[in-house]
Design a protein around this motif. Sequence first.
Motif, PDB file in Angstrom:
ATOM      1  N   ALA A 105       0.774  -4.283   6.759  1.00 49.60           N
ATOM      2  CA  ALA A 105       0.574  -3.605   5.482  1.00 49.60           C
ATOM      3  C   ALA A 105       1.516  -2.421   5.289  1.00 49.60           C
ATOM      4  CB  ALA A 105      -0.882  -3.134   5.368  1.00 49.60           C
ATOM      5  N   LEU A 106       2.253  -2.033   6.343  1.00 47.33           N
ATOM      6  CA  LEU A 106       3.211  -0.936   6.191  1.00 47.33           C
ATOM      7  C   LEU A 106       4.320  -1.353   5.223  1.00 47.33           C
ATOM      8  CD1 LEU A 106       3.580   0.160   9.923  1.00 47.33           C
ATOM      9  CD2 LEU A 106       2.447   1.455   8.111  1.00 47.33           C
ATOM     10  N   PRO A 107       4.667  -0.529   4.260  1.00 49.22           N
ATOM     11  CA  PRO A 107       5.718  -0.898   3.305  1.00 49.22           C
ATOM     12  C   PRO A 107       7.069  -1.061   4.002  1.00 49.22           C
ATOM     13  CG  PRO A 107       4.461   1.020   2.542  1.00 49.22           C
ATOM     14  CD  PRO A 107       4.073   0.786   3.962  1.00 49.22           C
ATOM     15  N   ASP A 108       7.875  -1.980   3.496  1.00 49.89           N
ATOM     16  CA  ASP A 108       9.217  -2.175   4.054  1.00 49.89           C
ATOM     17  C   ASP A 108      10.057  -0.913   3.931  1.00 49.89           C
ATOM     18  OD1 ASP A 108       8.583  -4.716   4.724  1.00 49.89           O
ATOM     19  OD2 ASP A 108       9.652  -5.691   3.077  1.00 49.89           O
TER      20      ASP A 108
ATOM     21  N   GLY B  47      -4.505   3.003   7.944  1.00 52.18           N
ATOM     22  CA  GLY B  47      -5.027   1.720   8.392  1.00 52.18           C
ATOM     23  C   GLY B  47      -4.586   1.384   9.802  1.00 52.18           C
ATOM     24  N   VAL B  48      -3.340   1.702  10.133  1.00 52.58           N
ATOM     25  CA  VAL B  48      -2.861   1.486  11.501  1.00 52.58           C
ATOM     26  C   VAL B  48      -3.642   2.349  12.483  1.00 52.58           C
ATOM     27  CG1 VAL B  48      -0.868   1.683  13.041  1.00 52.58           C
ATOM     28  CG2 VAL B  48      -0.565   0.805  10.717  1.00 52.58           C
TER      29      VAL B  48
ATOM     30  N   LEU C  88       0.834  -1.194   0.000  1.00 50.75           N
ATOM     31  CA  LEU C  88       0.000   0.000   0.000  1.00 50.75           C
ATOM     32  C   LEU C  88       0.871   1.247   0.000  1.00 50.75           C
ATOM     33  CD1 LEU C  88      -2.663  -0.980   2.692  1.00 50.75           C
ATOM     34  CD2 LEU C  88      -2.963  -1.013   0.214  1.00 50.75           C
ATOM     35  N   PRO C  89       0.342   2.367  -0.500  1.00 50.62           N
ATOM     36  CA  PRO C  89       1.055   3.634  -0.332  1.00 50.62           C
ATOM     37  C   PRO C  89       1.239   3.933   1.154  1.00 50.62           C
ATOM     38  CG  PRO C  89      -0.732   3.848  -1.930  1.00 50.62           C
ATOM     39  CD  PRO C  89      -0.893   2.504  -1.294  1.00 50.62           C
TER      40      PRO C  89
END
Length: 694
Positions: A559-562, A212-213, A204-205
């Motif tokens: 879902a947080l991007p790496d 979302g968090v 996700l962006p």
Amino acid sequence: MRWLVGWSSTGTGPAPTEEARTVLPVGAQLLWGDPDPLWAVGDWRADEVRVVQADAETRLAVFGVCGATDDQLRVGLFAARGGALRHLTAWPGSYTAVVQVGRRVTVTGDLAGARPVFHTPWAGGTAYATAALPLADLIEANLDVGHLAALLACPDAPEALGAGTPYEGVRRVPPGHALVLRGGSRDITSYEPTASLAVSAPQLPPEQAVDGVRDALVEAVRARLSGPRHAPDPDGLNGLDPGPVPGMGPAERRAARGAPVPGVGADLSGGSASATLALLAAGLPGVPGTVNGRGERLLAVTFNDRATHGGRPYREAELERARSIAANPRLHHVVVAAGEEALPYADLEGGPLTDEPGPSLIMAGRHRRRLLAGSADHLVGAGARQVLDAHPARLADLLLDRRRRHLLRPVTALAKADGPLSQSALVPFTVYRAARKLARTTYGAGIADTATRLKERRFTDEPVAGGGAVDASLAALSWCRPGPAARWLTGEALAEVSVRLNAAAARTPTVGRPGERRARAALARHAADHRIFEQAVEVRNQRLHAPFLDNQVVLACRALPDTLRVQPGARAAVLRAVLSGAGVRDLPPGWGATSHITHAAAVRAGLRTSIGDVVGLFDAPLLADAGLVEARVVRKALRAAAEGAPLPLDGLAELVSTELWLRRLLARRGTCWTGTAAPRQRAVAGGVSPRPSL
């Protein structure tokens, strides 16, 4: 301690066996009966056990804090009847769901592992529970010494631990899985979405992932606030104060009796995780505070350690941040001050028997002092680091995704993390080379290398107390690594663990991506330790809530991007964005600072103060009787660490905690079961001690 327990009888006939019919858990509440009964055992609150029923053979029981309405529970029951288990795990809160559809029984665990499910063969069928000790009592299990060796040698490695427990014959359902029983036979199935092993999942962006968090955390806190308020009644006096005591006020008398404050409260340690939960709970609509005259103010508790001199500037900065945050008019701030009596390793003789060993046993008295000043429902920030921070092995995931430029900021920050002496041009190159090596190492080769290191006792490159962030990150850039206590285990114990690792490497030649797998293993280990922490520090009539370990919060954080996770200060930035979205923007200077230095200083001070009692535990240790350690070696290491030697303090804490747990297990009397066919023995450590079984 609270748990649920039940079993699925054999499918050969409609009637349960005579053994199953005449065995009952002590102090249990029957939710439904034969042929596949289910009980709630312990001091469950009325709102913590909910049952909905579609017909005589289709029903759902939910244990714990669940934010779903009764209608949502019914929808989840109908979905589970058709086999869709993810509906049972998608509600806010922390809970265990049990579904019965005819003779099929489904028990869901959580994603983190804070609410595990255990099972064991029994009476021709399968018994299950949310605690391992009752099942060990049921089958009169002996101690699994091999599992204890793996727990000490490689605590973060699922390959070494497997699905075992400290009790022979009692197995654990992995996080993210459900136990499905049909007429006594069992099956373990995953309810998580499957991901491709060849490429990474679409990300996700960053802005959408952070939103979302925020939504997940708000819903998790709201699930706690929306429940009934509970007023503890420890003395059977309907909450009335039993009378004045010279020199003690009402709050001190309540704490002396072991009763928390009615209502909802939160930790306020000065760290970003606990402060986020406290501010969210204080700012959400509702009445978070107590029912005894404090209105809507949330009780925020801060612990002030007056006995630890090391790391004093960091501790004072934490306390100042907590006081600044507590200036919020909806917070009622309480500071719990303690001296040497609250240091780690103090008062090791007392304490309850926990389900399994855990490093929190040496600090239970310290934390219990803080929690006694808390509320009946108390929010803690446990798990925030594990679900939000990037494990160092995620740098290898970025290389697998060909995102080399995103490594620049984290490796540069590592070069500056240990101060001016570590600002070398070689540090970024060294970290990059280690990440590239991990990205090019197969899973089987990485596990086999750790097995070889255990057999050859190669621990010289493992981080120790006082080591820097660079050394710790380099050691973590691997598929698997020995734990801090491994260096004190015997050669026989390490050889057995290496056999487990080699078998796992041969069984599963390829498994996902190193960073994601290591992060999930670290979360599972922390969640298991938090569960033991809850049992070790349990205060009557109090519930601890860790929203960061809820299913919905774990999913949102995954879902947080790496590329966002690996940035310096990512956790503080995400939590700052969460609070900003909830309307909280004025945060004190130093927001997001870590507390590792103060923790290590307190552990070393406690070891130095209680060194006599701690060394006395290893005059004739049960760990040595089991062949896991040599008493002389451990005593020498404890004395050296107390004098300031750079040894892994976490490893010594694990050894001491395991020895304490074994002593409490063998000193235990009684059993969890009653009835004419109940087992006459409790679970004992067979072969560990010459003392007879009881």
